[in-house]
Design a protein around this motif. Structure first.
Motif, PDB file in Angstrom:
ATOM      1  N   CYS A  78       0.806  -1.172   0.068  1.00  0.00           N
ATOM      2  CA  CYS A  78       0.039   0.032   0.055  1.00  0.00           C
ATOM      3  C   CYS A  78       0.705   1.321  -0.222  1.00  0.00           C
ATOM      4  CB  CYS A  78      -0.909  -0.231   1.286  1.00  0.00           C
ATOM      5  SG  CYS A  78      -2.109  -1.146   1.399  1.00  0.00           S
ATOM      6  N   GLY A  79       1.972   1.412   0.873  1.00  0.00           N
ATOM      7  CA  GLY A  79       2.929   2.320   0.740  1.00  0.00           C
ATOM      8  C   GLY A  79       3.340   2.584  -0.554  1.00  0.00           C
ATOM      9  N   VAL A  80       3.904   1.702  -1.311  1.00  0.00           N
ATOM     10  CA  VAL A  80       4.280   1.861  -2.737  1.00  0.00           C
ATOM     11  C   VAL A  80       3.215   2.284  -3.903  1.00  0.00           C
ATOM     12  CG1 VAL A  80       5.491   0.708  -4.850  1.00  0.00           C
ATOM     13  CG2 VAL A  80       6.212   0.117  -2.399  1.00  0.00           C
ATOM     14  N   ALA A  81       2.144   1.622  -3.475  1.00  0.00           N
ATOM     15  CA  ALA A  81       0.913   2.222  -4.338  1.00  0.00           C
ATOM     16  C   ALA A  81       0.498   3.477  -4.076  1.00  0.00           C
ATOM     17  CB  ALA A  81      -0.286   1.316  -4.104  1.00  0.00           C
ATOM     18  N   VAL A 186      16.125   3.839  -5.450  1.00  0.00           N
ATOM     19  CA  VAL A 186      16.667   2.807  -6.390  1.00  0.00           C
ATOM     20  C   VAL A 186      17.993   1.768  -5.693  1.00  0.00           C
ATOM     21  CG1 VAL A 186      17.726   2.085  -8.576  1.00  0.00           C
ATOM     22  CG2 VAL A 186      15.814   3.824  -8.516  1.00  0.00           C
ATOM     23  N   THR A 187      18.838   2.772  -5.109  1.00  0.00           N
ATOM     24  CA  THR A 187      20.017   2.151  -4.540  1.00  0.00           C
ATOM     25  C   THR A 187      19.660   1.305  -3.367  1.00  0.00           C
ATOM     26  OG1 THR A 187      21.150   4.052  -5.296  1.00  0.00           O
ATOM     27  CG2 THR A 187      22.172   2.694  -3.353  1.00  0.00           C
ATOM     28  N   HIS A 188      18.576   1.800  -2.712  1.00  0.00           N
ATOM     29  CA  HIS A 188      18.157   1.112  -1.442  1.00  0.00           C
ATOM     30  C   HIS A 188      17.494  -0.310  -2.027  1.00  0.00           C
ATOM     31  CE1 HIS A 188      16.476   0.138   2.725  1.00  0.00           C
ATOM     32  NE2 HIS A 188      15.470  -0.303   2.037  1.00  0.00           N
ATOM     33  N   LEU A 189      16.612  -0.494  -2.920  1.00  0.00           N
ATOM     34  CA  LEU A 189      16.028  -1.391  -3.515  1.00  0.00           C
ATOM     35  C   LEU A 189      16.791  -2.277  -4.052  1.00  0.00           C
ATOM     36  CD1 LEU A 189      12.824   0.335  -4.879  1.00  0.00           C
ATOM     37  CD2 LEU A 189      12.758  -1.264  -3.003  1.00  0.00           C
ATOM     38  N   LYS A 190      17.816  -1.890  -4.842  1.00  0.00           N
ATOM     39  CA  LYS A 190      18.835  -2.953  -5.190  1.00  0.00           C
ATOM     40  C   LYS A 190      19.803  -3.314  -4.175  1.00  0.00           C
ATOM     41  CE  LYS A 190      19.536  -0.897  -9.826  1.00  0.00           C
ATOM     42  NZ  LYS A 190      20.528  -0.495 -11.061  1.00  0.00           N
ATOM     43  N   ALA A 191      19.936  -2.824  -3.122  1.00  0.00           N
ATOM     44  CA  ALA A 191      20.820  -3.460  -2.192  1.00  0.00           C
ATOM     45  C   ALA A 191      20.009  -4.692  -1.415  1.00  0.00           C
ATOM     46  CB  ALA A 191      21.050  -2.527  -1.017  1.00  0.00           C
ATOM     47  N   VAL A 192      18.449  -4.794  -1.455  1.00  0.00           N
ATOM     48  CA  VAL A 192      17.770  -5.536  -0.653  1.00  0.00           C
ATOM     49  C   VAL A 192      16.908  -6.555  -1.596  1.00  0.00           C
ATOM     50  CG1 VAL A 192      17.972  -4.155   1.366  1.00  0.00           C
ATOM     51  CG2 VAL A 192      15.862  -3.810  -0.320  1.00  0.00           C
ATOM     52  N   ALA A 198      12.617  -6.913   3.626  1.00  0.00           N
ATOM     53  CA  ALA A 198      13.059  -5.757   3.605  1.00  0.00           C
ATOM     54  C   ALA A 198      12.356  -4.681   2.508  1.00  0.00           C
ATOM     55  CB  ALA A 198      14.524  -5.861   3.209  1.00  0.00           C
ATOM     56  N   ILE A 199      11.775  -5.622   1.619  1.00  0.00           N
ATOM     57  CA  ILE A 199      10.590  -4.932   0.639  1.00  0.00           C
ATOM     58  C   ILE A 199       9.414  -4.361   1.635  1.00  0.00           C
ATOM     59  CG2 ILE A 199       9.251  -5.043  -1.177  1.00  0.00           C
ATOM     60  CD1 ILE A 199      11.987  -4.730  -1.940  1.00  0.00           C
ATOM     61  N   LYS A 200       8.871  -5.242   2.362  1.00  0.00           N
ATOM     62  CA  LYS A 200       7.851  -4.949   3.486  1.00  0.00           C
ATOM     63  C   LYS A 200       8.087  -3.683   4.357  1.00  0.00           C
ATOM     64  CE  LYS A 200       3.551  -5.667   4.160  1.00  0.00           C
ATOM     65  NZ  LYS A 200       2.307  -5.440   3.222  1.00  0.00           N
ATOM     66  N   ASN A 201       9.460  -3.748   4.999  1.00  0.00           N
ATOM     67  CA  ASN A 201       9.778  -2.777   5.566  1.00  0.00           C
ATOM     68  C   ASN A 201       9.818  -1.383   5.046  1.00  0.00           C
ATOM     69  OD1 ASN A 201       9.819  -4.237   8.063  1.00  0.00           O
ATOM     70  ND2 ASN A 201      11.913  -4.693   7.666  1.00  0.00           N
ATOM     71  N   PHE A 202      10.478  -1.461   3.811  1.00  0.00           N
ATOM     72  CA  PHE A 202      10.697  -0.186   2.925  1.00  0.00           C
ATOM     73  C   PHE A 202       9.082   0.216   2.423  1.00  0.00           C
ATOM     74  CE2 PHE A 202      10.221   1.431  -1.667  1.00  0.00           C
ATOM     75  CZ  PHE A 202      11.164   2.664  -1.609  1.00  0.00           C
ATOM     76  N   ASP A 203       8.071  -0.706   2.340  1.00  0.00           N
ATOM     77  CA  ASP A 203       6.598  -0.198   1.978  1.00  0.00           C
ATOM     78  C   ASP A 203       6.121   0.319   3.240  1.00  0.00           C
ATOM     79  OD1 ASP A 203       4.056  -0.454   0.170  1.00  0.00           O
ATOM     80  OD2 ASP A 203       3.593  -1.444   2.313  1.00  0.00           O
ATOM     81  N   ARG A 204       6.318   0.230   4.326  1.00  0.00           N
ATOM     82  CA  ARG A 204       5.935   0.696   5.548  1.00  0.00           C
ATOM     83  C   ARG A 204       6.779   1.924   5.896  1.00  0.00           C
ATOM     84  NH1 ARG A 204       5.956  -4.584   9.544  1.00  0.00           N
ATOM     85  NH2 ARG A 204       4.316  -5.595   8.517  1.00  0.00           N
ATOM     86  N   GLU A 205       7.973   2.130   5.653  1.00  0.00           N
ATOM     87  CA  GLU A 205       8.468   3.332   5.870  1.00  0.00           C
ATOM     88  C   GLU A 205       8.067   4.240   4.783  1.00  0.00           C
ATOM     89  OE1 GLU A 205      12.576   2.791   5.612  1.00  0.00           O
ATOM     90  OE2 GLU A 205      12.815   1.529   7.466  1.00  0.00           O
TER      91      GLU A 205
END
Length: 251
Positions: A78-81, A186-192, A198-205
């Motif tokens: 939902c965060g990404v959306a 992009v740098t963060h997403l490529k790293a994880v 990690a993707i779910k945590n990124f979505d929440r943040e």
């Protein structure tokens, strides 16, 4: 212009007469005879700005497609959306700004057909929903817009079109800031990449930051964040409780 020798004639009489003649010939509502267009705004620059307006709408549809995919019940980011929803509205807002600029300068706004956005399956891979792919796509789209604005800026400088130069300077600066933010993502997403937690945590943040994104883009009222809605509900509940408590206290 007035001749030397102490003539008291209005020194710009000929220039004013020329402009008056042009205004007399202008037809109300005729796009070919705008009242406030100056020779410094060339038709070529107007066409390029119209291309930029169309490009902004095309980008907005692509971002809408990404928002629709990541907001699906079997994707659940939902965060990404919501981020891409905000980004799509911001792109349309940029198009509105360009439209207002042409209207102020006497340029003709021309809308062309928009490109078909990618289908939802374009954001999906065998490993699952590719968040990194979506952000890389958005970064690439932003860089293309930045490069086009930069080329048009050079053309406006050569034509001594100060008003367009100022407008494009703002566009270039905002695009540069946007590219930097997207590059960090992009740098963060490529790293994880491949790490679902990690993707779910990124979505929440990201959902927590969407308030700031919407406010920075000037579309806070158009696309309210879930956290904002929650805050308003909590504020309303608090005020209601405070009023009822005060009422009981007065009794």
């Amino acid at each position: 212009m007035a001749q030397a020798g102490g003539s008291k004639d209005f020194p710009w009489a000929e220039e004013v007469k020329k402009e008056l003649d042009n205004l007399e010939k202008a037809e109300i509502g005729n796009p070919k005879t705008p009242l406030n267009k100056t020779p410094y705004l060339s038709d070529e620059v107007v066409d390029k700005i119209n291309e930029g307006i169309k490009y902004k709408y095309d980008v907005a549809l692509i971002l809408d497609s990404a928002a629709a995919f990541f907001g699906r019940d079997n994707v659940g980011l939902c965060g990404v959306a919501h981020f891409f929803k905000i980004a799509a509205v911001a792109e349309r807002a940029d198009a509105f700004v360009a439209i207002e600029f042409l209207n102020k300068r006497g340029g003709n706004v021309k809308f062309g057909p928009t490109a078909e956005p990618p289908s939802e399956d374009k954001w999906h891979t065998k490993e699952g929903s590719d968040v990194c792919k979506a952000f890389v796509k958005y970064l690439a789209l932003t860089k293309v817009g930045y490069n086009c604005a930069h080329k048009l800026y050079g053309q406006a400088v050569k034509q001594n079109d100060a008003h367009t130069v100022t407008f494009l300077e703002c566009c270039i600066f905002e695009s540069g800031e946007k590219m930097r933010e997207l590059a960090w993502f992009v740098t963060h997403l490529k790293a994880v990449k491949g790490d679902k937690h990690a993707i779910k945590n990124f979505d929440r943040e990201l959902e927590c930051k969407n308030c700031c994104f919407a406010k920075a883009a000037g579309v806070e009222a158009v696309v309210p964040c879930k956290l904002q809605i929650g805050t308003m509900k909590r504020k309303l509940a608090t005020e209601t409780f405070a009023l009822s408590w005060k009422f009981m206290k007065d009794d």
